[in-house]
Write a protein that holds these residues in place. Sequence first.
Motif, PDB file in Angstrom:
ATOM      1  N   UNK A  49      34.352   0.169 -17.123  1.00 37.27           N
ATOM      2  CA  UNK A  49      34.455   0.511 -15.714  1.00 37.27           C
ATOM      3  C   UNK A  49      33.443  -0.259 -14.882  1.00 37.27           C
ATOM      4  N   UNK A  50      33.194  -1.492 -15.236  1.00 38.37           N
ATOM      5  CA  UNK A  50      32.344  -2.354 -14.418  1.00 38.37           C
ATOM      6  C   UNK A  50      33.217  -3.000 -13.349  1.00 38.37           C
ATOM      7  N   UNK A  51      32.834  -2.818 -12.111  1.00 43.39           N
ATOM      8  CA  UNK A  51      33.540  -3.448 -10.993  1.00 43.39           C
ATOM      9  C   UNK A  51      32.618  -4.496 -10.399  1.00 43.39           C
ATOM     10  N   UNK A  52      33.119  -5.687 -10.227  1.00 46.19           N
ATOM     11  CA  UNK A  52      32.313  -6.769  -9.698  1.00 46.19           C
ATOM     12  C   UNK A  52      32.705  -7.068  -8.257  1.00 46.19           C
ATOM     13  N   UNK A  53      31.686  -7.248  -7.402  1.00 50.99           N
ATOM     14  CA  UNK A  53      31.924  -7.521  -5.987  1.00 50.99           C
ATOM     15  C   UNK A  53      31.053  -8.699  -5.536  1.00 50.99           C
ATOM     16  N   UNK A  54      31.623  -9.623  -4.776  1.00 50.85           N
ATOM     17  CA  UNK A  54      30.792 -10.691  -4.204  1.00 50.85           C
ATOM     18  C   UNK A  54      29.826 -10.113  -3.177  1.00 50.85           C
ATOM     19  N   UNK A 211      27.930   7.445  -2.053  1.00 44.12           N
ATOM     20  CA  UNK A 211      27.599   6.486  -3.112  1.00 44.12           C
ATOM     21  C   UNK A 211      26.101   6.336  -3.364  1.00 44.12           C
ATOM     22  N   UNK A 212      25.287   7.293  -2.923  1.00 40.73           N
ATOM     23  CA  UNK A 212      23.828   7.143  -3.070  1.00 40.73           C
ATOM     24  C   UNK A 212      23.395   7.118  -4.532  1.00 40.73           C
ATOM     25  N   UNK A 213      24.239   7.655  -5.443  1.00 37.66           N
ATOM     26  CA  UNK A 213      23.905   7.637  -6.873  1.00 37.66           C
ATOM     27  C   UNK A 213      24.530   6.448  -7.595  1.00 37.66           C
ATOM     28  N   UNK A 214      24.996   5.479  -6.862  1.00 38.54           N
ATOM     29  CA  UNK A 214      25.675   4.341  -7.470  1.00 38.54           C
ATOM     30  C   UNK A 214      24.722   3.584  -8.393  1.00 38.54           C
ATOM     31  N   UNK A 215      25.258   3.154  -9.544  1.00 39.42           N
ATOM     32  CA  UNK A 215      24.481   2.385 -10.508  1.00 39.42           C
ATOM     33  C   UNK A 215      24.972   0.948 -10.466  1.00 39.42           C
ATOM     34  N   UNK A 216      24.055   0.015 -10.264  1.00 33.22           N
ATOM     35  CA  UNK A 216      24.482  -1.369 -10.084  1.00 33.22           C
ATOM     36  C   UNK A 216      23.440  -2.334 -10.616  1.00 33.22           C
ATOM     37  N   UNK A 228      19.543  -8.136 -12.394  1.00 33.32           N
ATOM     38  CA  UNK A 228      18.482  -7.391 -11.723  1.00 33.32           C
ATOM     39  C   UNK A 228      18.956  -5.970 -11.421  1.00 33.32           C
ATOM     40  N   UNK A 229      18.082  -5.022 -11.649  1.00 29.50           N
ATOM     41  CA  UNK A 229      18.381  -3.647 -11.261  1.00 29.50           C
ATOM     42  C   UNK A 229      18.302  -3.514  -9.742  1.00 29.50           C
ATOM     43  N   UNK A 271      27.488  -5.807  -9.946  1.00 28.35           N
ATOM     44  CA  UNK A 271      28.237  -5.133 -10.990  1.00 28.35           C
ATOM     45  C   UNK A 271      27.988  -3.637 -10.845  1.00 28.35           C
ATOM     46  N   UNK A 272      28.986  -2.939 -10.371  1.00 27.11           N
ATOM     47  CA  UNK A 272      28.858  -1.495 -10.169  1.00 27.11           C
ATOM     48  C   UNK A 272      29.201  -0.793 -11.479  1.00 27.11           C
ATOM     49  N   UNK A 273      28.241  -0.044 -11.980  1.00 34.76           N
ATOM     50  CA  UNK A 273      28.375   0.633 -13.259  1.00 34.76           C
ATOM     51  C   UNK A 273      28.839   2.073 -13.030  1.00 34.76           C
ATOM     52  N   UNK A 274      30.018   2.386 -13.535  1.00 33.41           N
ATOM     53  CA  UNK A 274      30.577   3.720 -13.348  1.00 33.41           C
ATOM     54  C   UNK A 274      30.362   4.603 -14.578  1.00 33.41           C
ATOM     55  N   UNK A 275      29.227   4.429 -15.249  1.00 33.40           N
ATOM     56  CA  UNK A 275      28.982   5.162 -16.493  1.00 33.40           C
ATOM     57  C   UNK A 275      28.875   6.661 -16.269  1.00 33.40           C
TER      58      UNK A 275
END
Length: 354
Positions: A49-54, A211-216, A228-229, A271-275
């Motif tokens: 569930x990794x979503x990649x965005x420019x 989306x404040x808890x978004x992992x990217x 980079x985190x 890379x948005x991590x939806x873990x």
Amino acid sequence: MKNLKPILTMAMPILISLAISACGPEPESVAVQPQPVKVYEVSAVDTENVRRFPAVIEASEVANISAKVSGQVTQRLVHPGDEVTAGDLLFTIDDIDFKLNVAQAQANFTLAKVSFDRVESSRQKNIATQADYDNAKSNLDKAKVALQQSQNQLDNTRIFAPISGTVVRVNADRYDFINAAHTVVTLHSTDNFDVKFQVPSDLIRRYNGDPSDIKAKVSVNTLTDQLFDAQFKSFSADSDRSTRSFNLTLTMATPQQNKGNLFPGMDANVFVNLSDLNKDVTILVPSHAVFQSNNQNWVWKVQGDKVSKTAIIMGELYDGFISISEGLQPGNIIVEAGVQQLSDGQAIKVWTGE
């Protein structure tokens, strides 16, 4: 037998020379120096569930520094590209007239203070009226304010950096006459950078509109071997009218080893991590850390001060990274660069880039 005698005579010097060489001391062994290598710590991410965005890198803080008083520039102490620290002097403006204003204001204040003291003494003796006292007190207060204002204007002839960062633009030079509110320097902070990108409504919906808890993680196009985190900074609740997407901003601290390599305007990928929504995770490593030998893919795993040749099974490619399904665990340290110069069990020294 007669024919053997000349042959033996010719061979004797060679045999003697070989015998002497064999009896001589053995050559000294040369100490093998550890091979410097660049390493990478293996981490797990949600590749299902990794979503990649420019995205684009922007300065986390921008300071457009303006003059507060008008006057002629007497010193310009910075140039574009300079690194400055908060409090550094950037410009000075001719202060002669401002010093005269302070002297005049000081004289007016001194006179008002003397007059007030005289009236106050007379008031205590019931000689001066209350109106005389109020008028003297008002004149003293006005003189005090005028003195402070003139001192402030004198102080404003020296322009200082309000933040630490990089000088991006300088809009004045020595001998230029500048007006108050004229922007003389633009600074960009370098301790942190913002990463701005757009996300579709379906992703916002999966986070219930928050989306404040978004992992990217962020990869910069000029530094493709690094992730980079990044942390959530802000979110526009109003979608873009043309794309119907939502603007989202992350922030990331600048790693010490990458200072001077990151600049606003650089292209990046987020890379948005939806873990937290799906727990299937795998491992990503830089693609150039993997090498092939005998139809098998390998990496060099660091164990203490040596390397161990470790077989792996690869998965998909993710913008300069490869997913690993078998052979590595999160927390393993592997060699990232120079894999072709190593051998199994070879001593290494971790290169820190200093």
